[in-house]
Design a protein around this motif. Structure first.
Motif, PDB file in Angstrom:
ATOM      1  N   UNK A 155      90.831  74.394  33.390  1.00  0.00           N
ATOM      2  CA  UNK A 155      90.220  74.799  32.125  1.00  0.00           C
ATOM      3  C   UNK A 155      88.854  74.142  31.954  1.00  0.00           C
ATOM      4  N   UNK A 156      88.729  72.872  32.320  1.00  0.00           N
ATOM      5  CA  UNK A 156      87.444  72.181  32.205  1.00  0.00           C
ATOM      6  C   UNK A 156      86.394  72.816  33.111  1.00  0.00           C
ATOM      7  N   UNK A 157      86.776  73.142  34.345  1.00  0.00           N
ATOM      8  CA  UNK A 157      85.837  73.797  35.274  1.00  0.00           C
ATOM      9  C   UNK A 157      85.431  75.162  34.720  1.00  0.00           C
ATOM     10  N   UNK A 158      86.389  75.906  34.192  1.00  0.00           N
ATOM     11  CA  UNK A 158      86.096  77.230  33.632  1.00  0.00           C
ATOM     12  C   UNK A 158      85.089  77.125  32.482  1.00  0.00           C
ATOM     13  N   UNK A 163      79.671  77.552  30.214  1.00  0.00           N
ATOM     14  CA  UNK A 163      78.582  76.982  29.430  1.00  0.00           C
ATOM     15  C   UNK A 163      77.296  76.899  30.261  1.00  0.00           C
ATOM     16  N   UNK A 164      77.420  76.511  31.532  1.00  0.00           N
ATOM     17  CA  UNK A 164      76.247  76.424  32.406  1.00  0.00           C
ATOM     18  C   UNK A 164      75.615  77.799  32.611  1.00  0.00           C
ATOM     19  N   UNK A 165      76.436  78.815  32.819  1.00  0.00           N
ATOM     20  CA  UNK A 165      75.900  80.172  32.985  1.00  0.00           C
ATOM     21  C   UNK A 165      75.235  80.652  31.697  1.00  0.00           C
ATOM     22  N   UNK A 166      75.814  80.294  30.543  1.00  0.00           N
ATOM     23  CA  UNK A 166      75.214  80.692  29.274  1.00  0.00           C
ATOM     24  C   UNK A 166      73.866  80.005  29.074  1.00  0.00           C
ATOM     25  N   UNK A 167      73.761  78.728  29.438  1.00  0.00           N
ATOM     26  CA  UNK A 167      72.492  78.007  29.297  1.00  0.00           C
ATOM     27  C   UNK A 167      71.420  78.557  30.233  1.00  0.00           C
ATOM     28  N   UNK A 168      71.843  79.054  31.392  1.00  0.00           N
ATOM     29  CA  UNK A 168      70.893  79.617  32.361  1.00  0.00           C
ATOM     30  C   UNK A 168      70.587  81.092  32.064  1.00  0.00           C
ATOM     31  N   UNK A 169      71.294  81.668  31.089  1.00  0.00           N
ATOM     32  CA  UNK A 169      71.090  83.064  30.736  1.00  0.00           C
ATOM     33  C   UNK A 169      71.674  84.047  31.743  1.00  0.00           C
ATOM     34  N   UNK A 170      72.698  83.590  32.501  1.00  0.00           N
ATOM     35  CA  UNK A 170      73.298  84.425  33.535  1.00  0.00           C
ATOM     36  C   UNK A 170      74.665  84.988  33.114  1.00  0.00           C
ATOM     37  N   UNK A 171      75.096  84.733  31.873  1.00  0.00           N
ATOM     38  CA  UNK A 171      76.400  85.240  31.437  1.00  0.00           C
ATOM     39  C   UNK A 171      76.318  86.731  31.120  1.00  0.00           C
ATOM     40  N   UNK A 172      77.466  87.332  31.182  1.00  0.00           N
ATOM     41  CA  UNK A 172      77.536  88.786  30.934  1.00  0.00           C
ATOM     42  C   UNK A 172      77.691  89.105  29.480  1.00  0.00           C
TER      43      UNK A 172
END
Length: 172
Positions: A155-158, A163-172
């Motif tokens: 869960x922590x890795x997920x 959060x990292x993808x959201x900060x980089x603007x790579x989330x869907x």
């Protein structure tokens, strides 16, 4: 380049898996054969940087599995070090083990909770943490603690990845 990335990720996953397998508790059902104390000499550096000889006693618990395979456990305190089992009762565990000694004709099965690996050619032994009575050699042991720890890590890795993808603007 994709092969390099996946190879690096696989190596990191392998190292993390090995670390977790070594650190998390395992349980074996064995018949205790006896205990032993061995003296060990080690060269250590003191605060002045000089090599000094340090002698210590290491306790061992000798056991056998249901199929007769030998198993030897180290019995040392973990103190405040890693892994954090906070084990300070080596002498008590040795006394418990002596109390559980049994013969092949009248076996008393014992659950040994331990961490670490038995690597014969390196003379390494898993460290016994606790002993408890077993119903028999075929008792099913479910590693609930390990399941919870691994679920929390997943869960922590997920969430960290998300959060990292959201900060980089790579989330869907």
């Amino acid at each position: 380049m994709a092969y390099v990335k996946w190879t690096a990720l696989a190596l990191v996953a392998l190292v993390v898996a090995a670390f977790l397998h070594w650190s998390l508790p395992s349980r074996d059902i064995v018949r205790i054969l006896g205990t032993e104390v061995a003296r060990s000499d080690a060269e250590v550096s003191n605060q002045a940087g000089q090599e000094v000889s340090r002698t210590r006693d290491i306790r061992f618990i000798k056991a056998a599995t249901a199929d007769g395979a030998p198993m030897v456990y180290r019995n040392e305190d973990t103190d405040w070090g890693w892994p954090p089992y906070f084990k300070f009762d080596t002498a008590n565990l040795a006394a418990e083990a002596d109390n559980r000694i049994s013969t092949e004709t009248e076996p008393r099965w014992t659950i040994v909770t331990h961490y670490g690996w038995r690597i014969t050619w390196l003379s390494t032994f898993p460290n016994a943490v606790s002993l408890s009575p077993a119903e028999g050699p075929d008792q099913t042991l479910i590693p609930w603690f390990n399941i919870v720890v691994l679920a929390l890590l997943a869960a922590a890795v997920f969430f960290i990845r998300r959060k990292a993808l959201a900060l980089l603007g790579l989330d869907d």
